[in-house]
Design an enzyme around this catalytic site. Sequence first.
Site, short mmCIF file in Angstrom:
data_model
loop_
_atom_site.label_atom_id
_atom_site.label_comp_id
_atom_site.label_asym_id
_atom_site.label_seq_id
_atom_site.Cartn_x
_atom_site.Cartn_y
_atom_site.Cartn_z
N HIS A 135 0.91 13.42 33.16
CA HIS A 135 0.00 14.25 32.36
C HIS A 135 0.04 15.68 32.88
O HIS A 135 0.56 15.93 33.98
CB HIS A 135 -1.44 13.72 32.47
N ASP A 137 -2.80 18.83 33.63
CA ASP A 137 -4.25 19.01 33.71
C ASP A 137 -4.65 20.02 32.65
O ASP A 137 -4.04 21.08 32.54
CB ASP A 137 -4.66 19.49 35.12
N ARG A 202 -3.96 5.65 49.21
CA ARG A 202 -3.95 7.11 49.03
C ARG A 202 -5.31 7.55 48.50
O ARG A 202 -5.88 6.92 47.60
CB ARG A 202 -2.87 7.50 48.01
#
Length: 259
Positions: A135, A137, A202
């Site tokens: 994607h 932002d 993570r």
Amino acid sequence: MEVFSKPSFDQLTLMQSCKTTCPFSGLPVVDLSMPHSETIVKACEEFGFFKVINHGIPMEVINRSDMRDYVSAVRILAYEVLELLAEGLKIQPKDVFSKLLRDENSDSFFRINHYPPCPELQGLNGLDLIGFGEHTDPQLISVLRSNNVEGLQICLKDGNWVSVPADEKSFFFIVGDIMQVMTNGRFKSVKHRVLANSFKSRISMTYFGGPPLNKLISPLQSLLEGEESLYKELTWGDYIGAALMSNMVDNRISLFEKK
Ligand SMILES: O=C(O)CCC(=O)C(=O)O
Ligand SMILES: [Fe+2]
């Protein structure tokens, strides 16, 4: 606003690995102890992404402070970098970008993502597991920091995906769709994604800097220099509304393009 998200295993997508990429060493680095505003401009043109070192936020604030103090330090860092960017572009006033985030109605937020380890991966020869799909932002700029666990990848101009070496001491700046519009496409919002890791967890923490909802967004006159605007004028509220209705992998910025 703070949102914590932790994808479950069924939300994760398997994908054919296009050769596991080694950490990419060619990413632009901006040293804020001796900033060159032109370096930031070049990084936004070439990658839509850069790493900031010597940012002046002490490790105690990063590791031990109250979350509000931490977010506030990151926000101030975003202002500083956006002001250097205006300087590098030789446009006035220098707060032309940062004022959108400084505005008390700025639609900015902070998100923590947790990607748990996926030992299931080991059985999946040659497949990678997507933790967060590709994607761009939608905001103006995003400022990300993670723990020392790899996973983030960005897409280069030539279409190749590369892995961003993890560095818990530095901040990574991601050019968003609104920056692409304000620079009339001179800067491109960078496609990025996160791959899951088989052994390690993570954690990323990102400040997403967006304009006030009713703010009209269009290319800056000072950057057009006689060129036609490539984008329709829209408010940030219209754009984020449309972006949230569409699929994350779609080129959402095309909603803004003049046909
Ligand atoms: O978690 C990461 O490293 C990146 C997350 C991201 O791209 C996002 O939250 O928009
Ligand atoms: Fe993102």
